[in-house]
Design an enzyme around this catalytic site. Structure first.
Site, PDB file in Angstrom:
ATOM      1  N   MET A   1     -58.526 -23.835 -57.654  1.00 45.60           N
ATOM      2  CA  MET A   1     -59.566 -23.228 -56.816  1.00 45.60           C
ATOM      3  C   MET A   1     -60.505 -24.292 -56.245  1.00 45.60           C
ATOM      4  SD  MET A   1     -58.781 -20.082 -56.867  1.00 45.60           S
ATOM      5  CE  MET A   1     -57.083 -19.989 -57.355  1.00 45.60           C
ATOM      6  N   GLY A   2     -60.964 -24.022 -55.017  1.00 47.70           N
ATOM      7  CA  GLY A   2     -61.849 -24.994 -54.361  1.00 47.70           C
ATOM      8  C   GLY A   2     -61.082 -25.956 -53.464  1.00 47.70           C
ATOM      9  N   PHE A   3     -59.759 -25.802 -53.425  1.00 40.25           N
ATOM     10  CA  PHE A   3     -58.929 -26.636 -52.544  1.00 40.25           C
ATOM     11  C   PHE A   3     -58.120 -25.745 -51.609  1.00 40.25           C
ATOM     12  CE2 PHE A   3     -59.839 -29.392 -56.049  1.00 40.25           C
ATOM     13  CZ  PHE A   3     -60.003 -30.645 -55.459  1.00 40.25           C
TER      14      PHE A   3
ATOM     15  N   HIS B   1     -61.331 -16.069 -52.215  1.00 38.72           N
ATOM     16  CA  HIS B   1     -62.388 -16.116 -51.181  1.00 38.72           C
ATOM     17  C   HIS B   1     -63.638 -16.688 -51.853  1.00 38.72           C
ATOM     18  CE1 HIS B   1     -64.522 -15.204 -47.594  1.00 38.72           C
ATOM     19  NE2 HIS B   1     -64.552 -13.892 -47.627  1.00 38.72           N
TER      20      HIS B   1
ATOM     21  N   HIS C   1     -57.359 -24.172 -47.495  1.00 43.59           N
ATOM     22  CA  HIS C   1     -58.038 -23.218 -46.625  1.00 43.59           C
ATOM     23  C   HIS C   1     -57.032 -22.604 -45.673  1.00 43.59           C
ATOM     24  CE1 HIS C   1     -61.039 -21.560 -43.884  1.00 43.59           C
ATOM     25  NE2 HIS C   1     -61.858 -21.665 -44.899  1.00 43.59           N
TER      26      HIS C   1
ATOM     27  N   ARG D   1     -74.360 -14.996 -46.845  1.00 47.14           N
ATOM     28  CA  ARG D   1     -73.391 -14.433 -45.893  1.00 47.14           C
ATOM     29  C   ARG D   1     -73.833 -13.080 -45.329  1.00 47.14           C
ATOM     30  NH1 ARG D   1     -68.007 -15.870 -44.878  1.00 47.14           N
ATOM     31  NH2 ARG D   1     -68.780 -18.010 -45.047  1.00 47.14           N
TER      32      ARG D   1
ATOM     33  N   ARG E   1     -57.085  -0.457 -36.751  1.00 46.03           N
ATOM     34  CA  ARG E   1     -56.068   0.347 -37.431  1.00 46.03           C
ATOM     35  C   ARG E   1     -54.706  -0.249 -37.093  1.00 46.03           C
ATOM     36  NH1 ARG E   1     -51.642   2.726 -39.227  1.00 46.03           N
ATOM     37  NH2 ARG E   1     -51.912   4.861 -39.950  1.00 46.03           N
TER      38      ARG E   1
ATOM     39  N   ASP F   1     -66.430 -24.398 -51.289  1.00 46.52           N
ATOM     40  CA  ASP F   1     -66.724 -23.964 -52.653  1.00 46.52           C
ATOM     41  C   ASP F   1     -66.640 -25.108 -53.661  1.00 46.52           C
ATOM     42  OD1 ASP F   1     -67.166 -21.199 -52.132  1.00 46.52           O
ATOM     43  OD2 ASP F   1     -65.029 -21.020 -51.738  1.00 46.52           O
TER      44      ASP F   1
ATOM     45  N   ARG G   1     -67.387 -28.109 -43.417  1.00 47.63           N
ATOM     46  CA  ARG G   1     -68.676 -27.988 -44.103  1.00 47.63           C
ATOM     47  C   ARG G   1     -68.780 -28.887 -45.328  1.00 47.63           C
ATOM     48  NH1 ARG G   1     -67.433 -21.777 -44.895  1.00 47.63           N
ATOM     49  NH2 ARG G   1     -65.538 -22.827 -45.554  1.00 47.63           N
TER      50      ARG G   1
HETATM   51  N1  COA Z   1     -53.911 -25.566 -55.177  1.00 43.48           N
HETATM   52  C1  COA Z   1     -52.609 -25.893 -55.235  1.00 43.48           C
HETATM   53  N2  COA Z   1     -51.747 -25.701 -54.218  1.00 43.48           N
HETATM   54  C2  COA Z   1     -52.263 -25.127 -53.108  1.00 43.48           C
HETATM   55  C3  COA Z   1     -53.612 -24.775 -52.976  1.00 43.48           C
HETATM   56  C4  COA Z   1     -54.438 -25.003 -54.070  1.00 43.48           C
HETATM   57  N3  COA Z   1     -55.733 -24.675 -54.028  1.00 43.48           N
HETATM   58  N4  COA Z   1     -53.821 -24.243 -51.760  1.00 43.48           N
HETATM   59  C5  COA Z   1     -52.639 -24.252 -51.124  1.00 43.48           C
HETATM   60  N5  COA Z   1     -51.699 -24.796 -51.945  1.00 43.48           N
HETATM   61  C6  COA Z   1     -50.299 -24.971 -51.645  1.00 43.48           C
HETATM   62  C7  COA Z   1     -49.534 -23.707 -51.942  1.00 43.48           C
HETATM   63  O1  COA Z   1     -49.086 -23.678 -53.282  1.00 43.48           O
HETATM   64  C8  COA Z   1     -48.431 -23.779 -50.947  1.00 43.48           C
HETATM   65  O2  COA Z   1     -47.495 -24.699 -51.411  1.00 43.48           O
HETATM   66  P1  COA Z   1     -45.930 -24.410 -51.251  1.00 43.48           P
HETATM   67  O3  COA Z   1     -45.718 -24.364 -49.745  1.00 43.48           O
HETATM   68  O4  COA Z   1     -45.302 -25.559 -51.931  1.00 43.48           O
HETATM   69  O5  COA Z   1     -45.684 -23.100 -51.905  1.00 43.48           O
HETATM   70  C9  COA Z   1     -49.096 -24.388 -49.718  1.00 43.48           C
HETATM   71  O6  COA Z   1     -50.174 -25.174 -50.240  1.00 43.48           O
HETATM   72  C10 COA Z   1     -49.636 -23.359 -48.734  1.00 43.48           C
HETATM   73  O7  COA Z   1     -50.515 -22.500 -49.452  1.00 43.48           O
HETATM   74  P2  COA Z   1     -50.819 -20.987 -49.086  1.00 43.48           P
HETATM   75  O8  COA Z   1     -51.509 -20.330 -50.250  1.00 43.48           O
HETATM   76  O9  COA Z   1     -49.599 -20.326 -48.542  1.00 43.48           O
HETATM   77  O10 COA Z   1     -51.818 -21.167 -47.895  1.00 43.48           O
HETATM   78  P3  COA Z   1     -52.800 -20.101 -47.393  1.00 43.48           P
HETATM   79  O11 COA Z   1     -53.220 -20.532 -46.049  1.00 43.48           O
HETATM   80  O12 COA Z   1     -52.278 -18.728 -47.556  1.00 43.48           O
HETATM   81  O13 COA Z   1     -53.959 -20.257 -48.482  1.00 43.48           O
HETATM   82  C11 COA Z   1     -55.923 -20.303 -49.628  1.00 43.48           C
HETATM   83  C12 COA Z   1     -55.240 -20.511 -48.280  1.00 43.48           C
HETATM   84  C13 COA Z   1     -57.418 -20.542 -49.458  1.00 43.48           C
HETATM   85  C14 COA Z   1     -55.718 -18.848 -50.096  1.00 43.48           C
HETATM   86  C15 COA Z   1     -55.305 -21.265 -50.655  1.00 43.48           C
HETATM   87  O14 COA Z   1     -55.467 -22.591 -50.216  1.00 43.48           O
HETATM   88  C16 COA Z   1     -55.910 -21.083 -52.030  1.00 43.48           C
HETATM   89  O15 COA Z   1     -55.500 -20.189 -52.780  1.00 43.48           O
HETATM   90  N6  COA Z   1     -56.928 -21.919 -52.399  1.00 43.48           N
HETATM   91  C17 COA Z   1     -57.617 -21.766 -53.629  1.00 43.48           C
HETATM   92  C18 COA Z   1     -58.696 -20.698 -53.527  1.00 43.48           C
HETATM   93  C19 COA Z   1     -59.901 -21.158 -52.776  1.00 43.48           C
HETATM   94  O16 COA Z   1     -60.420 -22.237 -53.004  1.00 43.48           O
HETATM   95  N7  COA Z   1     -60.402 -20.269 -51.916  1.00 43.48           N
HETATM   96  C20 COA Z   1     -61.588 -20.514 -51.119  1.00 43.48           C
HETATM   97  C21 COA Z   1     -61.212 -20.625 -49.681  1.00 43.48           C
HETATM   98  S1  COA Z   1     -62.624 -21.075 -48.702  1.00 43.48           S
END
Ligand code: COA
Length: 391
Positions: free
Chosen positions: A273-275, A229, A277, A353, A372, A328, A286
């Site tokens: 991280m940073g990629f 997050h 959503h 926030r 709940r 981010d 944004r």
């Molecule tokens: N780097 C590499 N691969 C990524 C990725 C990332 N930042 N984000 C998603 N993927 C890939 C996953 O490995 C997965 O691949 P697979 O299907 O081959 O296993 C696919 O994309 C789906 O990812 P998933 O984590 O299931 O999607 P989600 O909707 O649950 O995740 C996040 C969303 C934000 C948790 C995830 O993109 C992430 O962990 N990002 C990095 C943390 C981040 O920047 N957070 C800030 C959010 S504003």
């Protein structure tokens, strides 16, 4: 006698509540298909271009942009609440300077709650007042914590400066350039609100038990800390550090190195991280506005190698997995260029926030239902303590 076989329906479990709509909100609208984000109906890009963070805070809380008089009243309250409460300072001083700044923010929010004259009052008026007071108080906490970790003295607030300029002043003790204030203010507006994200939902869950506003914000700060997050803006900077920031390195060389780093990271199946959503799958609404602010900071500080690292990672991720950056990603290097220490990045997000969280807390109280959900048990079948083996 024969008994009818019972039909077992597999429960519809949505891990991570993905795709689940849990309530209505009138505060913001995220449209992943059009990559758009509206605060109370206004596109966030327009707000970032035309309004101050103070105006946006008013909008989130009240549903409309303020008149001159309404803005003046909010600004007066914000300025009156800017000083670092001596009791909060004493608690921070009692914590190790190695404590994560998010732990400092979380503790400060809790202390401010316990000391607030309206602590146990959750009426709309009391919650509004508590929201403004907490919003006004947090920059001094964030600024002081960065300074004490650097062994520097506290810098008193400047009441002649707006919110963002004063935040930068209290952190660095120097009057910031206008471009820097603008970029910082844009980041505060972009970070202010984003519907039912994990920390906002946390705040709403706590509020739904009829707990108080500070408890809800304290819990939300805990949720925001995680690298999936808010902690991602810090993690982005760790990536840049791992690749190596080489001042004065030509942009293309920095880009080549960061592309290579991304190739290795993806080969090892790392999450970068940073990629990515949970909601936006074709890009975060944004990012273009924040990237424009980052570009201005890169020009202001004369640091093209940062753009090289940024471009290289973005291009390599796009080519390999078509995953786009989230807010981010440009925010991390922007704060770095401004001089913030990496662990301070997520606390800046907190300061912003607080507006969105508290708007949601007020909305939750107004139309509350205890949150709940249910779970499906898949542990051991029922058994008896007295029949344990090996007794
Ligand atoms: N780097 C590499 N691969 C990524 C990725 C990332 N930042 N984000 C998603 N993927 C890939 C996953 O490995 C997965 O691949 P697979 O299907 O081959 O296993 C696919 O994309 C789906 O990812 P998933 O984590 O299931 O999607 P989600 O909707 O649950 O995740 C996040 C969303 C934000 C948790 C995830 O993109 C992430 O962990 N990002 C990095 C943390 C981040 O920047 N957070 C800030 C959010 S504003």
């Amino acid at each position: 006698m024969t008994t009818e076989p019972t039909t077992v329906h597999a429960p519809d479990i949505r891990k991570g509540l993905a795709g689940v709509v849990v309530d209505y909100t009138a505060i913001s609208k995220v449209n992943a298909d059009t990559n758009s984000l509206l605060y109370r109906g206004y596109p966030v890009q327009e707000l970032a271009a035309e309004c101050s963070f103070e105006e946006v805070a008013y909008l989130l809380w009240n549903g409309e942009l303020p008149s001159k008089e309404e803005l003046a009243a909010l600004v007066a309250l914000e300025r009156a609440g800017r000083a670092l409460d001596p009791a909060v300072k004493a608690v921070i001083d009692a914590l190790p300077s190695t404590a994560h700044p998010m732990d400092i923010c979380r503790t400060a929010a809790s202390v401010l709650g316990a000391r607030h004259e309206l602590a146990e009052d959750s009426s709309p008026e009391a919650n509004m007042r508590k929201a403004i007071d907490l919003w006004a108080a947090m920059p001094a906490v964030v600024a002081y914590d960065q300074r004490r970790r650097r062994g520097q003295e506290i810098i008193e607030r400047r009441d002649d400066l707006d919110y963002s300029a004063n935040f930068l002043w209290m952190t660095f003790g120097e009057e910031p350039a206008d471009e820097v204030v603008e970029a910082f203010d844009v980041s505060m507006i972009l970070y202010a609100e984003h519907s039912f994200n994990a920390s906002t939902f946390t705040a709403r869950v706590v509020t739904s038990t009829l707990s108080d506003l500070h408890s809800a914000v304290t819990a939300a700060i805990g949720a925001l800390k995680g690298p999936l997050h808010g902690g991602a803006n810090e993690a982005v900077m760790h990536t840049f550090d791992e690749i190596g920031i080489r001042q004065e390195e030509p942009l293309e060389e920095a880009a080549t190195r960061s592309k290579a780093w991304m190739g290795n990271a993806l080969a090892q199946k790392k999450k970068v991280m940073g990629f990515g959503h949970r909601v936006y799958k074709h890009g975060d609404s944004r990012v273009p506005t924040m990237k424009a602010a980052l570009d201005k900071m890169i020009a202001h500080y004369g640091r093209p190698e940062i753009l090289g690292l940024y471009n290289g990672l973005e291009q390599a991720m796009d080519e390999a997995k078509a995953i786009k950056p989230n807010l981010d990603y440009p925010a991390g290097p922007t704060y770095h260029l401004m001089g913030f220490d990496t662990p301070t990045f997520t606390p800046i997000f907190v300061a912003s926030r607080i507006t969105g969280w508290t708007a949601h807390i007020i909305e939750q109280v107004a139309s509350n239902s205890l949150i709940r959900p249910l779970s499906e048990y898949k542990g051991k079948d029922q058994r008896s303590v007295s029949l344990r083996e090996g007794l």
